[in-house]
Design a protein around this motif. Structure first.
Motif, PDB file in Angstrom:
ATOM      1  N   LYS A 145     -26.847  11.276  75.584  1.00  0.00           N
ATOM      2  CA  LYS A 145     -26.612  11.170  74.149  1.00  0.00           C
ATOM      3  C   LYS A 145     -26.541  12.560  73.523  1.00  0.00           C
ATOM      4  O   LYS A 145     -26.824  13.570  74.168  1.00  0.00           O
ATOM      5  CB  LYS A 145     -27.727  10.337  73.494  1.00  0.00           C
ATOM      6  CG  LYS A 145     -27.728   8.887  73.925  1.00  0.00           C
ATOM      7  CD  LYS A 145     -28.672   8.044  73.086  1.00  0.00           C
ATOM      8  CE  LYS A 145     -30.111   8.337  73.409  1.00  0.00           C
ATOM      9  NZ  LYS A 145     -31.037   7.382  72.721  1.00  0.00           N
ATOM     10  N   TYR A 151     -28.892   7.367  77.913  1.00  0.00           N
ATOM     11  CA  TYR A 151     -28.683   6.066  77.268  1.00  0.00           C
ATOM     12  C   TYR A 151     -29.599   5.037  77.926  1.00  0.00           C
ATOM     13  O   TYR A 151     -29.713   4.990  79.153  1.00  0.00           O
ATOM     14  CB  TYR A 151     -27.230   5.627  77.408  1.00  0.00           C
ATOM     15  CG  TYR A 151     -26.256   6.475  76.625  1.00  0.00           C
ATOM     16  CD1 TYR A 151     -25.943   6.167  75.312  1.00  0.00           C
ATOM     17  CD2 TYR A 151     -25.647   7.576  77.210  1.00  0.00           C
ATOM     18  CE1 TYR A 151     -25.043   6.936  74.577  1.00  0.00           C
ATOM     19  CE2 TYR A 151     -24.748   8.361  76.490  1.00  0.00           C
ATOM     20  CZ  TYR A 151     -24.451   8.044  75.182  1.00  0.00           C
ATOM     21  OH  TYR A 151     -23.558   8.813  74.475  1.00  0.00           O
ATOM     22  N   GLN A 159     -24.245   1.253  72.631  1.00  0.00           N
ATOM     23  CA  GLN A 159     -25.149   2.375  72.447  1.00  0.00           C
ATOM     24  C   GLN A 159     -24.436   3.641  71.972  1.00  0.00           C
ATOM     25  O   GLN A 159     -25.083   4.542  71.443  1.00  0.00           O
ATOM     26  CB  GLN A 159     -25.907   2.659  73.745  1.00  0.00           C
ATOM     27  CG  GLN A 159     -26.830   1.518  74.141  1.00  0.00           C
ATOM     28  CD  GLN A 159     -27.758   1.912  75.253  1.00  0.00           C
ATOM     29  OE1 GLN A 159     -28.521   2.866  75.146  1.00  0.00           O
ATOM     30  NE2 GLN A 159     -27.703   1.197  76.343  1.00  0.00           N
ATOM     31  N   ASN A 160     -23.129   3.710  72.195  1.00  0.00           N
ATOM     32  CA  ASN A 160     -22.386   4.843  71.643  1.00  0.00           C
ATOM     33  C   ASN A 160     -21.407   4.363  70.564  1.00  0.00           C
ATOM     34  O   ASN A 160     -20.406   5.024  70.297  1.00  0.00           O
ATOM     35  CB  ASN A 160     -21.649   5.607  72.743  1.00  0.00           C
ATOM     36  CG  ASN A 160     -20.709   4.714  73.543  1.00  0.00           C
ATOM     37  OD1 ASN A 160     -20.490   3.553  73.189  1.00  0.00           O
ATOM     38  ND2 ASN A 160     -20.160   5.243  74.617  1.00  0.00           N
TER      39      ASN A 160
END
Length: 260
Positions: A145, A151, A159-160
């Motif tokens: 990240k 992650y 998550q992104n």
């Protein structure tokens, strides 16, 4: 198809309940499954034929420094987001010129996949690693990240997503600015109709960008490689086990069909 997707979740959960050390149930009920709905001939139509190299390049160049190499890898390999974030270690990528490749240890279907990397993707990873640092941790995840943390592999997607949505927003802004500059220049030259057409084309591109998800890259790879006559290569590159799976991801390109 919706029923089958829900049943996939239910059956997976019940199978988890049946395994040790839980063993809360002894068997999974025999649900009646619709095989045609489970493996449709065509997935939801995505306008990947309009996702041109020029728009792809503009899109990725507007991504954050930590997201940019991820997108180049997804474009180059057709890998799922989960594979990119969780199934690739630093030692799984080879960046030597002419031998660029990346390995995903365990993909969604459980198979390892070794995919060739486009030189553009390899260069993006080189630039990323210079800023990322911590290259001594060879067994650690390749992509981190923005704050340098891995992650979390907790089974949840997106998550992104914030970084991806920011990328879409910046891309829309770049298209608007370029279209406005071109339109003003054309108007000053008295070419009003061309200026109007340019604005319309830019608006169409903006609407396309707003529709895009990271999974589009997987559809784009299948469509592009099959159109080039490389069905087997497409299957190996993205880790599809059978022809039915990859063909479901490929989308018809009328222009290429007419040429054929």
């Amino acid at each position: 198809s919706t029923r089958e997707r829900y049943l996939n979740c239910v059956v997976s959960f019940l199978s988890w309940c049946m395994k040790p050390p839980r063993e809360w149930i002894t068997s999974v009920p025999p649900f009646e499954r619709d095989q045609a709905a489970r493996k449709p001939r065509h997935r939801v139509r995505r306008r990947v034929a309009e996702w041109t190299p020029e728009i792809v390049t503009l899109f990725i160049e507007n991504a954050g420094w930590h997201l940019k190499p991820q997108l180049w890898v997804e474009w180059s390999t057709g890998a799922r987001v989960s594979s990119v974030l969780h199934d690739c270690r630093l030692c799984d990528v080879i960046l030597a010129e002419g031998r660029e490749q990346i390995a995903f240890g365990k993909t969604k279907n459980g198979d390892p996949v070794v995919a060739a990397l486009h030189p553009r993707a390899a260069e993006a990873i080189r630039v990323y690693l210079k800023r990322r640092g911590r290259l001594h941790d060879r067994e650690g995840p390749l992509f981190l990240k923005k704050d340098g943390q891995p992650y979390a592999d907790n089974g949840f997607s997106g998550q992104n997503r914030t970084a991806f949505n920011n990328c879409k927003r910046r891309t829309v802004g770049a298209i608007r600015r370029a279209a406005l500059e071109d339109a003003l220049a054309l108007r000053r030259a008295g070419r009003i109709d061309e200026a109007r057409d340019g604005i319309g084309e830019a608006w169409a591109q903006i609407k396309l960008v707003r529709l895009v998800t990271q999974h589009w890259f997987r559809h784009l790879l299948a469509t592009t490689m099959i159109a080039m006559g490389n069905l087997r290569a497409a299957m190996e590159q993205a880790g599809w086990r059978d022809v039915h799976s990859v063909m479901a991801y490929a989308h018809d390109v009328p222009k290429l069909r007419r040429e054929a």
